[in-house]
Motif scaffolding. Sequence first.
Motif: not given
Length: 78
Positions: A1-5, A8-10, A45-47
Motif C-alpha cells: 500500500a502507498v499513501t501520499p503524505l 512529497f513523502v510516501l 500515486v497508487h500500486v
Amino acid sequence: AVTPLSDFVLRIVRVDGLEGVFDMKPYLDRGSFRELKDPAYFKQVHVLFGAITWPNGLDIAPETLEAGLQPQSVRSQA
C-alpha cells in the motif's frame, strides 16, 4: 500500500511486512519525476502490479524504494 503524505513523502507498507516512509524530494528535479512537483498529481500515486506508480506510467524501482525507505519512527524524530 502507498499513501501520499505532506512534503512529497510516501508512506509504504509492503505485503512482506516492510514499511516506512520514502522521501521523493531528491527526485523531483530529475527527468519525468518533475511532473510530481504538482501536489495534486503527486497524490495520484497508487500500486500497480506491486510497483509504486503514477498515472503517466512513472514508477519507482523496487531497489531504490527499499534502499531509501526509512522507518517512520526514525523520520518523525528528525
